[in-house]
Structure formats: structure tokens, C-alpha cells
Design an enzyme around this catalytic site. Sequence first.
Site, PDB file in Angstrom:
ATOM      1  N   LYS A  50       0.881  -1.180   0.000  1.00 44.14           N
ATOM      2  CA  LYS A  50       0.000   0.000   0.000  1.00 44.14           C
ATOM      3  C   LYS A  50       0.916   1.226   0.000  1.00 44.14           C
ATOM      4  O   LYS A  50       1.070   1.912   1.020  1.00 44.14           O
ATOM      5  CB  LYS A  50      -0.925  -0.040   1.217  1.00 44.14           C
ATOM      6  CG  LYS A  50      -2.151   0.840   1.064  1.00 44.14           C
ATOM      7  CD  LYS A  50      -3.178   0.503   2.115  1.00 44.14           C
ATOM      8  CE  LYS A  50      -4.270   1.554   2.183  1.00 44.14           C
ATOM      9  NZ  LYS A  50      -5.010   1.769   0.960  1.00 44.14           N
TER      10      LYS A  50
HETATM   11  N1  PMP Z   1      -7.531  -2.154  -3.174  1.00 40.83           N
HETATM   12  C1  PMP Z   1      -6.949  -0.944  -3.082  1.00 40.83           C
HETATM   13  C2  PMP Z   1      -6.131  -0.432  -4.218  1.00 40.83           C
HETATM   14  C3  PMP Z   1      -7.138  -0.166  -1.917  1.00 40.83           C
HETATM   15  O1  PMP Z   1      -6.576   1.032  -1.824  1.00 40.83           O
HETATM   16  C4  PMP Z   1      -7.947  -0.667  -0.875  1.00 40.83           C
HETATM   17  C5  PMP Z   1      -8.187   0.171   0.343  1.00 40.83           C
HETATM   18  N2  PMP Z   1      -7.173  -0.004   1.281  1.00 40.83           N
HETATM   19  C6  PMP Z   1      -8.519  -1.940  -1.020  1.00 40.83           C
HETATM   20  C7  PMP Z   1      -8.282  -2.663  -2.187  1.00 40.83           C
HETATM   21  C8  PMP Z   1      -9.350  -2.539   0.084  1.00 40.83           C
HETATM   22  O2  PMP Z   1      -8.517  -2.836   1.168  1.00 40.83           O
HETATM   23  P1  PMP Z   1      -9.052  -2.834   2.681  1.00 40.83           P
HETATM   24  O3  PMP Z   1     -10.220  -3.756   2.709  1.00 40.83           O
HETATM   25  O4  PMP Z   1      -7.902  -3.347   3.464  1.00 40.83           O
HETATM   26  O5  PMP Z   1      -9.424  -1.433   3.012  1.00 40.83           O
END
Ligand code: PMP
Length: 312
Positions: A159
Amino acid sequence: MKLTPSPYLWFNGEFVPWEEARIHVLTHALHYGSAVFEGLRAYATPRGPVVLGLAAHVERLFHSCKIVDLPLEHTQSAISAAILETVHRNRHPACYIRPLVFRGYGALGVYSAECPIEIAIATFPWVKSEEAESLETGIDVGVSSWRRMAPDTHPAMAKVAGNYVNSQLVVAEARRHGYADGLVLDVDGFVAEGSGQNVFLVHGGRLLTPPVGDSILAGVTRRCVLDLAADLGIRILEQRVARELLYTADEIFLTGTVAEITPVRSVDGKPVGTGRRGPVTQSLQKRFFGTLRGEFEDRRGWLTPVRAASGT
Ligand code: PMP
């Protein structure tokens, strides 16, 4: 979503007043995207705020740091404790939580090991008026002309701030075309995910989602939903998803810390199933929100109470 300031921010190991958490314009991360972050949520419950997926988010933060060479001196448990303490100090009944690790000020140049590695944790109220409505009615999305990064270009599983240029392009294009958001294909033309959400399809009663390694971020909500689906006895297939399946699916929904479980009512102007939230989406929402409210047992320890952890 406009930012509402909170009293404190955790910054490099100390609590500082919100306005004092400042950085220099020559901060490395601002120029080269050398920052990794997380997004978590604390939900209001009768026993005080609870954080969803704390350990999984903190673990992903550390994995992101490792992938992009941002070594952290802190331990995962120290960061988890700092997150809980920040929510507690700011007296939030519910909030969004943004941990951020970045290469700071000190040198410039693409690779600058001399720059200090800084870490901040911000918490603030999450107010989004259309949220409740879209959880029920669903959103319209379009397949983006932008692709997710190829596996050997940017690390999709980290991330990392730089990756979010891709997400910004996807959302901007989607909005120009009148959609709420975009779905992004991988470099081979298979469905990867949304701009900031993972995607699930319901096909003949089975739940399909692209696998980790298919240029997606391994979403914490995705993992949580897979657990809930298993509890409900729904058959799950983590497999490559052809674009055409988007047009023939009975139901589609997006998952994410912000999206929670948001139904998709149309893709590229074609209605998904009946064009309304479907029964599988609804039953997963019921489990998800019911678990947050304490109506279902939190069997896999997804919830961490803030109060117990901060000892008050
Ligand atoms: N894909 C991307 C590119 C994201 O930025 C996010 C948000 N964090 C998600 C998927 C979903 O992840 P999460 O469920 O951990 O928020």
C-alpha cells in the site's frame, strides 16, 4: 470527504497537537511517492469504539514497508498500541485511522537512504453522507481504460503512496464518464479490483474474487468477507475473472475499509442481475454489520476494543 481536525496526532513516537504535525516541502515522499500507509476504521459500539482488523492492517503496513525498503524501528505491537491510544486520546466514538510511514527530509534523489523514516498516526471522524444510501442502492461503475500495474513494475501488494496515482486516474476517468468509480483490469485484461476496493462477483450462488497476486491489494475487508462467506457456507472461488463475467454476474459488490460492502448495480451501463442489491450481498452485509454491532460472535477476532487495550 473533508478533514475534521482532531486534538492529537501520534508523530514519531509522541502525541503532538494536530496543527503541529508538519513536514518540510522537500520531504522525500512528497517528490517520489516513498510513503506507505494504512486505512482502518473504529466503529461505535455500546462497549466503546472497536477497531476492525487491527492486526491485519498493522501486519500489511509492515509488509508494505519491507517491500519498498522503508525499515521501521517499531514493533507491530507498539504500532497497534499507538493506534488504539490515538483513538482513545482523541475521544472518538468512531473514526477513520490513517497510519503513514514515509521517507522524510534530509536529502533529495530517487534513492536517499539518508532521509529519516518518519511515522504518523492520524485519526479523524468519518462523515460521508451518501454512505448509508449506496450500501443499499449500490453504485454504477465502469471498466477503466487504465490498467493495474504489471507484476514487475510497481508492487501492487504494497500500500505504497506512488501506486495511488493509478487509483486517482481511475476515479477521475470514472467520474468524467458519470460513474461513481472504476473497475480496473490487470495487464492481461482480467478483472483486478476497484480504484480502492476489492471486487466480488456472485455467479450461480458461488462467490468469485481475483486472487492475491493478480495485481490486487490484499484487502483486509476482502479477507473478512471471505471468512464471513465461509461461515455462511457460501462456495468461494479465488480465481482469475474474465471481464465478461462482470456482465453476466448475478451480483457484484466492492469491499474496502471505506466501501465496507458496497453493491454494484451496473457495469458499463449494463445492470448487474436485477439491478438491485442481491441476496448474497445482503446476507454478507448483515453478518458484517451485525458482527460490528455485536449481534454475531466475532469468532475470528476481527474486532479490538479501544477501551480495554488502553486500560481505561
Ligand atoms: N484495493 C486498493 C487499491 C485499496 O486502496 C484498498 C483500500 N485499502 C482496497 C483494495 C481494500 O482494502 P481494505 O479492505 O484493506 O481497506
